[in-house]
Design a protein around this motif. Structure first.
Motif, PDB file in Angstrom:
ATOM      1  N   LEU A  10       0.838  -1.196   0.000  1.00  9.89           N
ATOM      2  CA  LEU A  10       0.000   0.000   0.000  1.00  9.89           C
ATOM      3  C   LEU A  10       0.873   1.247   0.000  1.00  9.89           C
ATOM      4  O   LEU A  10       0.597   2.220  -0.727  1.00  9.89           O
ATOM      5  CB  LEU A  10      -0.922  -0.008   1.223  1.00  9.89           C
ATOM      6  CG  LEU A  10      -1.904   1.166   1.342  1.00  9.89           C
ATOM      7  CD1 LEU A  10      -2.838   1.214   0.140  1.00  9.89           C
ATOM      8  CD2 LEU A  10      -2.708   1.055   2.635  1.00  9.89           C
ATOM      9  N   TYR A  11       1.942   1.214   0.793  1.00  5.43           N
ATOM     10  CA  TYR A  11       2.924   2.317   0.790  1.00  5.43           C
ATOM     11  C   TYR A  11       3.510   2.499  -0.612  1.00  5.43           C
ATOM     12  O   TYR A  11       3.668   3.632  -1.087  1.00  5.43           O
ATOM     13  CB  TYR A  11       4.033   2.025   1.801  1.00  5.43           C
ATOM     14  CG  TYR A  11       5.284   2.860   1.597  1.00  5.43           C
ATOM     15  CD1 TYR A  11       5.381   4.137   2.141  1.00  5.43           C
ATOM     16  CD2 TYR A  11       6.363   2.363   0.858  1.00  5.43           C
ATOM     17  CE1 TYR A  11       6.517   4.906   1.942  1.00  5.43           C
ATOM     18  CE2 TYR A  11       7.499   3.125   0.661  1.00  5.43           C
ATOM     19  CZ  TYR A  11       7.575   4.400   1.209  1.00  5.43           C
ATOM     20  OH  TYR A  11       8.708   5.164   1.003  1.00  5.43           O
ATOM     21  N   CYS A  12       3.806   1.382  -1.287  1.00  6.13           N
ATOM     22  CA  CYS A  12       4.366   1.452  -2.638  1.00  6.13           C
ATOM     23  C   CYS A  12       3.404   2.155  -3.589  1.00  6.13           C
ATOM     24  O   CYS A  12       3.825   2.965  -4.429  1.00  6.13           O
ATOM     25  CB  CYS A  12       4.668   0.043  -3.157  1.00  6.13           C
ATOM     26  SG  CYS A  12       6.044  -0.789  -2.311  1.00  6.13           S
ATOM     27  N   SER A  13       2.116   1.853  -3.460  1.00  2.16           N
ATOM     28  CA  SER A  13       1.116   2.502  -4.312  1.00  2.16           C
ATOM     29  C   SER A  13       1.070   4.002  -4.068  1.00  2.16           C
ATOM     30  O   SER A  13       0.956   4.795  -5.008  1.00  2.16           O
ATOM     31  CB  SER A  13      -0.274   1.900  -4.057  1.00  2.16           C
ATOM     32  OG  SER A  13      -0.385   0.629  -4.622  1.00  2.16           O
ATOM     33  N   ILE A  14       1.162   4.392  -2.798  1.00  2.00           N
ATOM     34  CA  ILE A  14       1.143   5.818  -2.462  1.00  2.00           C
ATOM     35  C   ILE A  14       2.364   6.516  -3.052  1.00  2.00           C
ATOM     36  O   ILE A  14       2.259   7.577  -3.687  1.00  2.00           O
ATOM     37  CB  ILE A  14       1.101   6.019  -0.937  1.00  2.00           C
ATOM     38  CG1 ILE A  14      -0.224   5.483  -0.371  1.00  2.00           C
ATOM     39  CG2 ILE A  14       1.261   7.497  -0.570  1.00  2.00           C
ATOM     40  CD1 ILE A  14      -0.271   5.455   1.142  1.00  2.00           C
TER      41      ILE A  14
END
Length: 263
Positions: A10-14
């Motif tokens: 999810l951090y990667c998507s952000i």
């Protein structure tokens, strides 16, 4: 470990959502091939220092790093070329549907089947991406190049999942693929006559941000996370990045963000 991996993706998507608007702003001052070269070199250097410090050979078992780096370079170079011949709307939609190709690549490479529980999630994701980006309009050469980049994105993700589950050092593997992308981008810039080592002082800070967060941290966390989650799950989580891109484009770049896009 799995909840942490999901949070990591999810951090990667952000973070990947931030790189669109930053790349757009920097590319007005630096050629995209040189931007890619600098971006991945900035990501590679700290990993090289780390490997030397812990006394590991940065070039051991280099074949997987060469393969991952080649496909990752194809993703970036095709997008940079395709953007010259198509709209941002088409680019956002086509590149965003890379996750549709993941189960196909997974089956062709490793005979892994798609779980039925994933199918409705993927259909909702495609529908959401359509409303977020506005879908497709006036398909042409640029759209075909972006489509190929989406296919190579899925291949890269599947191969990262495959190699991450083997006994390979993630720091070494990330360093190798970053170095390959940087070198191939420099060669491409040289062959196209766009090789320039000058970077405007005002672009140094966003360039460092781009190299360290949306590149170094994202691809390293992605590789570690894929040790405990499936490639399909990772692809669905990473498909959130166009939503974050729209948000950051509105917040940082003053771009429009309609109610339909928000929904």
């Amino acid at each position: 470990m799995k909840p942490l991996s999901i949070l990591g993706l999810l951090y990667c998507s952000i973070m990947l959502g931030t790189h669109y608007i930053i790349t757009k702003q920097i590319s007005t001052h630096i050629d995209v091939s040189m931007l890619t070269a600098y971006r991945f070199m900035i990501a590679a250097v700290p990993l090289y220092v780390c490997l030397i410090y812990i006394k590991k050979n940065p070039f051991q078992n280099i074949k997987p790093g060469l393969i991952l780096g080649f496909f990752l370079w194809l993703v970036f170079i095709l997008i940079s070329i395709g953007l010259k011949y198509t709209t941002a709307i088409n680019t956002g939609f086509i590149s965003g549907i890379f996750f549709v190709f993941v189960p196909i690549v997974n089956y062709l490479f490793f005979k892994k089947y798609l779980k039925l529980s994933h199918l409705p999630v993927m259909m909702i994701s495609v529908l959401g991406l359509y409303f977020l980006t506005g879908g497709l309009n006036h398909l042409g050469l640029g759209d075909l190049l972006i489509l190929f980049s989406a296919v190579f994105t899925s291949i890269h993700l599947v191969l990262v999942g495959y190699y991450s589950k083997q006994d390979l050092d993630p720091i070494t593997l990330c360093f190798q693929q970053f170095l390959v992308v940087s070198i191939l981008s420099l060669i491409y810039a040289l062959t196209t006559g766009k090789l320039s080592l000058l970077v405007p002082a005002a672009q140094l800070t966003p360039l460092l941000f781009l190299g360290l967060l949306p590149t170094l941290s994202v691809f390293f966390i992605q590789m570690v996370s894929l040790k405990s989650v499936s490639e399909i799950t990772a692809a669905i989580l990473l498909s959130l990045q166009p939503g974050f891109a729209a948000f950051f484009g509105y917040w940082l770049g003053g771009e429009s963000f309609t109610k339909i896009q928000f929904v």
